[in-house]
Design a protein around this motif. Structure first.
Motif, mmCIF file in Angstrom:
data_model
loop_
_atom_site.group_PDB
_atom_site.id
_atom_site.type_symbol
_atom_site.label_atom_id
_atom_site.label_comp_id
_atom_site.label_asym_id
_atom_site.label_seq_id
_atom_site.Cartn_x
_atom_site.Cartn_y
_atom_site.Cartn_z
ATOM 1 N N LEU A 266 0.831 -1.201 0.000
ATOM 2 C CA LEU A 266 0.000 0.000 0.000
ATOM 3 C C LEU A 266 0.865 1.250 0.000
ATOM 4 C CD1 LEU A 266 -2.824 1.258 0.152
ATOM 5 C CD2 LEU A 266 -2.733 1.012 2.636
ATOM 6 N N VAL A 267 1.921 1.258 0.824
ATOM 7 C CA VAL A 267 2.831 2.400 0.856
ATOM 8 C C VAL A 267 3.568 2.531 -0.479
ATOM 9 C CG1 VAL A 267 4.904 3.363 1.942
ATOM 10 C CG2 VAL A 267 3.102 2.369 3.346
ATOM 11 N N ASP A 268 3.954 1.395 -1.085
ATOM 12 C CA ASP A 268 4.603 1.417 -2.397
ATOM 13 C C ASP A 268 3.730 2.126 -3.428
ATOM 14 O OD1 ASP A 268 7.005 0.225 -1.816
ATOM 15 O OD2 ASP A 268 6.299 -1.807 -2.205
ATOM 16 N N VAL A 269 2.451 1.768 -3.431
ATOM 17 C CA VAL A 269 1.505 2.363 -4.387
ATOM 18 C C VAL A 269 1.410 3.868 -4.171
ATOM 19 C CG1 VAL A 269 -0.934 2.479 -5.049
ATOM 20 C CG2 VAL A 269 0.161 0.257 -4.722
ATOM 21 N N LEU A 270 1.305 4.281 -2.897
ATOM 22 C CA LEU A 270 1.183 5.704 -2.589
ATOM 23 C C LEU A 270 2.448 6.469 -2.995
ATOM 24 C CD1 LEU A 270 -0.504 5.366 0.906
ATOM 25 C CD2 LEU A 270 -1.591 6.208 -1.169
ATOM 26 N N LYS A 272 4.539 5.600 -5.452
ATOM 27 C CA LYS A 272 4.573 5.662 -6.918
ATOM 28 C C LYS A 272 3.638 6.742 -7.443
ATOM 29 C CE LYS A 272 5.956 0.849 -7.544
ATOM 30 N NZ LYS A 272 5.496 -0.537 -7.844
ATOM 31 N N ARG A 273 2.475 6.855 -6.802
ATOM 32 C CA ARG A 273 1.542 7.905 -7.217
ATOM 33 C C ARG A 273 2.138 9.288 -6.977
ATOM 34 N NH1 ARG A 273 -4.173 5.692 -4.633
ATOM 35 N NH2 ARG A 273 -4.536 4.000 -6.125
ATOM 36 N N ARG A 274 2.817 9.416 -5.842
ATOM 37 C CA ARG A 274 3.428 10.697 -5.510
ATOM 38 C C ARG A 274 4.532 11.042 -6.497
ATOM 39 N NH1 ARG A 274 4.537 14.536 -1.822
ATOM 40 N NH2 ARG A 274 6.719 14.966 -1.387
ATOM 41 N N LYS A 275 5.360 10.032 -6.841
ATOM 42 C CA LYS A 275 6.444 10.272 -7.794
ATOM 43 C C LYS A 275 5.910 10.561 -9.192
ATOM 44 C CE LYS A 275 9.857 7.547 -5.233
ATOM 45 N NZ LYS A 275 10.574 6.256 -5.145
ATOM 46 N N ALA A 276 4.724 10.004 -9.492
ATOM 47 C CA ALA A 276 4.110 10.241 -10.806
ATOM 48 C C ALA A 276 3.417 11.594 -10.875
ATOM 49 C CB ALA A 276 3.115 9.126 -11.115
ATOM 50 N N GLY A 277 3.444 12.334 -9.752
ATOM 51 C CA GLY A 277 2.867 13.662 -9.757
ATOM 52 C C GLY A 277 1.436 13.738 -9.306
ATOM 53 N N ILE A 285 -1.870 11.986 7.789
ATOM 54 C CA ILE A 285 -0.544 11.699 8.334
ATOM 55 C C ILE A 285 0.324 10.991 7.298
ATOM 56 C CG2 ILE A 285 0.713 10.498 10.169
ATOM 57 C CD1 ILE A 285 -1.877 10.838 11.877
ATOM 58 N N MET A 286 -0.284 10.105 6.485
ATOM 59 C CA MET A 286 0.478 9.404 5.458
ATOM 60 C C MET A 286 1.094 10.384 4.462
ATOM 61 S SD MET A 286 1.775 6.898 3.880
ATOM 62 C CE MET A 286 1.174 5.454 4.735
ATOM 63 N N GLN A 287 0.320 11.368 4.013
ATOM 64 C CA GLN A 287 0.855 12.357 3.071
ATOM 65 C C GLN A 287 2.054 13.084 3.669
ATOM 66 O OE1 GLN A 287 0.075 13.118 -0.124
ATOM 67 N NE2 GLN A 287 -1.253 11.307 -0.112
ATOM 68 N N MET A 288 1.954 13.408 4.945
ATOM 69 C CA MET A 288 3.050 14.129 5.599
ATOM 70 C C MET A 288 4.288 13.238 5.770
ATOM 71 S SD MET A 288 1.020 16.557 8.320
ATOM 72 C CE MET A 288 -0.474 15.614 8.599
ATOM 73 N N MET A 289 4.076 11.937 6.001
ATOM 74 C CA MET A 289 5.213 11.023 6.108
ATOM 75 C C MET A 289 5.889 10.846 4.758
ATOM 76 S SD MET A 289 4.399 8.021 8.895
ATOM 77 C CE MET A 289 2.827 7.469 8.272
#
Length: 515
Positions: A266-270, A272-277, A285-289
C-alpha cells in the motif's frame, strides 16, 4: 573411541552429573532472585512453579491492574517482582516517577525491550520500540503531523467518518428501539478514521454489509487478532532473551506475513503515485510522512529528520495499532458513562447547542471550546483508561529518593492504580467529570492515560480531537440511553492488548427530545 568412553560411565556417574547440573541451575536461579533482597525492596517471594511471580497473573489475569493497589497496601509505594529471573520494580510514588519521566529521562528513555526485535524489519522501526538518535529523528519527523494546524486540516477526515456513523445510527433509531452494539459501531468508526489518517485511504469500514469487509478491514482485523502470548516463541524469548537477536537476524515477525506485505504494498503504491505527480487536497498523516521520505543512507549518516520507506510502513502500522482499539474502547466507555449519568449527558448537549449558536457549525475552534465534554473524556480515561501499566527501562545504576535502580532493570508504572488510588482521588470508582474542571490541579504523573514526559503518546491530541468530533455529532443528534441488558456501573474490566469491558455493552439511541 569417545563413544565407548561415554558408555563406560556408570549409572551412578550419570546421576551425579545430572544432580550437579540441577543444583547449579537452582543456585543460579537463587542468586538471580536475591537482587531485590539486596536492594531492600519488598516483594512476594518468587517460586519455580510460578516462574518468579508470573504465576500470579496465570491465577488471576486481572491482577495486572487491580493487583497493584493491593500490593501497595502491603508493601508501600515501591515494591518488586520477578518476571522469570528478571527483577522489576513497581513505583507508585509520584515524586520518584516525576524524576524517572522528566528529570532523569535520558536514563529511563526506553519503553520496550522484550519482544522489541521480532516485529519484522518494518515494525522494528516503530516509534514505540526504537531508541537513541533514531527515536529522536522519527519523533521529530512525526511530531509536526500532530500540531494544532495539522489537526485542523485533518478535521474533515474525522467529520466525514462521524457523519457516516450518525447516518448508520439513525437507521438503528428507527428499529429495535435504537439498540446497537457499541463495539461494532464505534470500532468501525475508529478503524475508518485511523486508516484514513495513517494510510491515506478510505476504508469504508462503516459502509460494508456484515460478512463482506473490504481488504484493508480484513487485514487490519487479522493484525488485531494476532497474539504472541502463550505461544512457544513467547515462552522461548521470555526464558532466553538472547533468542530475540537470532530471530531478528532471520527477520522473524510476530505479525502475520500477509499483514506486513499488504501495508508495505500500500505504501509502495502511494509512493509511486506521488512520484508520478498525483496529488490530493486531503491532508493526512500518510501524506506528511511521504513528504519526509529519506534514503537508508541518509538515515545511517545522521539525518536529523525524515523517514525511510521501512519506517513509513512501520509507523503507519503503529499508528493504526495504537489508535484503533484504544480510541474505540474509550468511546464505548464514554458513551456508557453518559448513558448512565444523564445529568452529564444533558450538560454536554447544552454545551454543544451553545457552541453551535456561537459558531454556526462544527469547526476546529468550536471543538476546542467543548470544555465540559473534554472533562467527561478525561474522567472516562481516568476511570477506564486504555492502558493499565506503563514501563521504562533503566540504562545505568541510579538512586532516586533512596531507592536504588540497577542497569537494565524494568520500572513498572501502575497507571490503573494511580488513577484509582483513594490517597489521591475522592471516590475513585465514581464518574465525576467535575474533578477534571481545572487540569492545573491534576498531577500529570497521577493522571497519565497517554504516558508522561518526552516519550508520551505522540497521537494524544489526535485521539482527543477525534473523540470530541464524533461525540459532538452524536450528542447533537441523539439521546444515548441504557438497554435492559446494559450492566450497571462500575463496569467489570479485563485486559488483553488494552482495557476493555468484560461484557458486551449495548446502548440505545433516539432522536434528541430537546433538538
Amino acid at each position: 573411541m569417545w563413544v565407548m568412553e561415554i558408555f563406560s560411565y556408570t549409572i551412578v556417574d550419570v546421576v551425579v552429573l545430572l544432580v550437579t547440573i540441577v543444583v547449579l541451575i537452582r543456585l543460579y536461579i537463587h542468586r538471580q532472585w536475591q537482587v531485590l533482597n539486596k536492594l531492600n525492596i519488598p516483594h512476594t517471594p518468587p517460586t519455580i512453579s510460578g516462574f518468579g511471580n508470573l504465576g500470579e497473573l496465570k491465577k488471576d489475569p486481572d491482577s495486572i491492574f487491580i493487583g497493584d493497589l493491593k500490593k501497595k497496601k502491603i508493601f508501600g509505594k515501591v515494591y518488586g517482582s520477578y518476571n522469570g529471573l528478571r527483577a522489576a520494580v513497581t513505583v507508585h510514588d509520584p515524586e520518584i516517577l516525576k524524576q524517572i519521566f522528566i528529570k532523569e529521562f535520558p536514563i529511563f528513555s526506553e519503553r520496550i525491550r522484550s519482544f522489541a526485535k521480532i516485529n519484522g524489519k518494518e515494525l522494528n522501526d516503530g516509534l514505540n520500540v526504537v531508541k537513541g538518535k533514531k527515536w529522536k529523528r522519527i519523533r521529530n519527523t512525526l511530531s509536526p503531523s500532530f500540531s494544532a494546524s495539522k489537526l485542523k486540516d485533518m478535521l474533515g477526515i474525522m467529520e466525514h467518518c462521524s457523519n457516516t456513523l450518525v447516518k448508520n445510527l439513525k437507521r438503528f433509531a428507527q428499529k429495535d428501539e435504537g439498540r446497537f452494539d457499541t463495539k461494532e459501531m464505534l470500532g468501525r468508526f475508529s478503524l475508518d478514521v485511523v486508516c484514513a489518517a495513517a494510510f491515506g485511504t478510505d476504508a469504508h469500514t462503516q459502509e460494508y454489509e456484515d460478512g463482506n469487509p473490504p481488504k484493508i478491514v480484513q487485514v487490519a482485523q487479522k493484525t488485531f487478532n494476532s497474539t504472541l502470548i502463550g505461544s512457544p516463541i513467547f515462552i522461548l524469548v521470555f526464558m532466553f532473551p538472547w533468542v530475540e537477536h537470532i530471530l531478528k537476524f532471520f527477520n522473524y515477525s510476530i505479525f502475520p506475513t500477509e499483514v506486513v506485505k499488504y501495508f508495505s504494498s500500500l505504501v509502495d503504491v502511494l509512493l509511486k503515485r506521488r512520484k508520478a505527480g498525483e496529488t490530493t487536497s486531503r491532508i493526512d498523516i500518510m501524506q506528511m510522512m511521504l513528504k519526509s521520505q529519506i534514503s537508508e543512507s541518509e538515515a545511517v549518516h545522521g539525518a536529523h529528520t525524515g523517514l525511510t520507506q521501512n519506517e513509513i510502513v512501520g509507523n503507519s502500522m503503529i499508528l493504526m495499532l495504537a489508535g484503533y482499539e484504544t480510541t474505540a474502547n474509550t468511546l464505548i466507555f464514554l458513551c456508557y458513562n453518559l448513558a448512565t449519568h444523564k445529568d452529564a449527558q444533558r450538560k454536554s448537549q447544552k454545551e454543544i447547542d451553545d457552541i453551535l449558536r456561537e459558531h454556526g457549525s462544527m469547526t476546529y475552534e468550536a471543538v476546542n471550546k467543548l470544555k465540559f465534554l473534554t472533562q467527561c473524556i478525561n474522567e472516562t480515561l481516568r476511570l477506564y483508561g486504555p492502558i493499565p501499566r506503563n514501563a521504562r527501562y533503566c540504562n545505568k545504576d541510579i538512586k532516586i529518593n533512596g531507592v536504588q535502580f540497577l542497569k537494565d532493570m524494568e520500572v513498572i508504572v501502575p497507571v490503573y492504580s494511580l488513577n484509582h488510588d483513594e490517597e489521591f482521588w475522592d471516590e475513585p470508582y465514581q464518574f465525576r467529570p467535575e474533578r477534571m474542571e481545572d487540569m492545573t490541579k491534576i498531577d500529570p504523573i497521577m493522571f497519565q492515560p497517554f504516558g508522561a514526559g518526552p516519550r508520551n503518546c505522540i497521537g494524544l491530541r489526535f485521539a482527543i480531537t477525534e473523540m470530541k468530533v464524533v461525540m459532538f455529532q452524536l450528542l447533537k443528534e441523539f439521546d444515548i440511553d441504557v438497554c435492559h441488558d446494559t450492566p450497571s456501573p462500575p463496569l467489570e474490566l479485563k485486559c488483553t492488548s488494552n482495557m476493555r469491558p468484560k461484557e458486551k455493552i449495548f446502548l440505545k439511541v433516539s432522536p434528541r427530545k430537546s433538538a
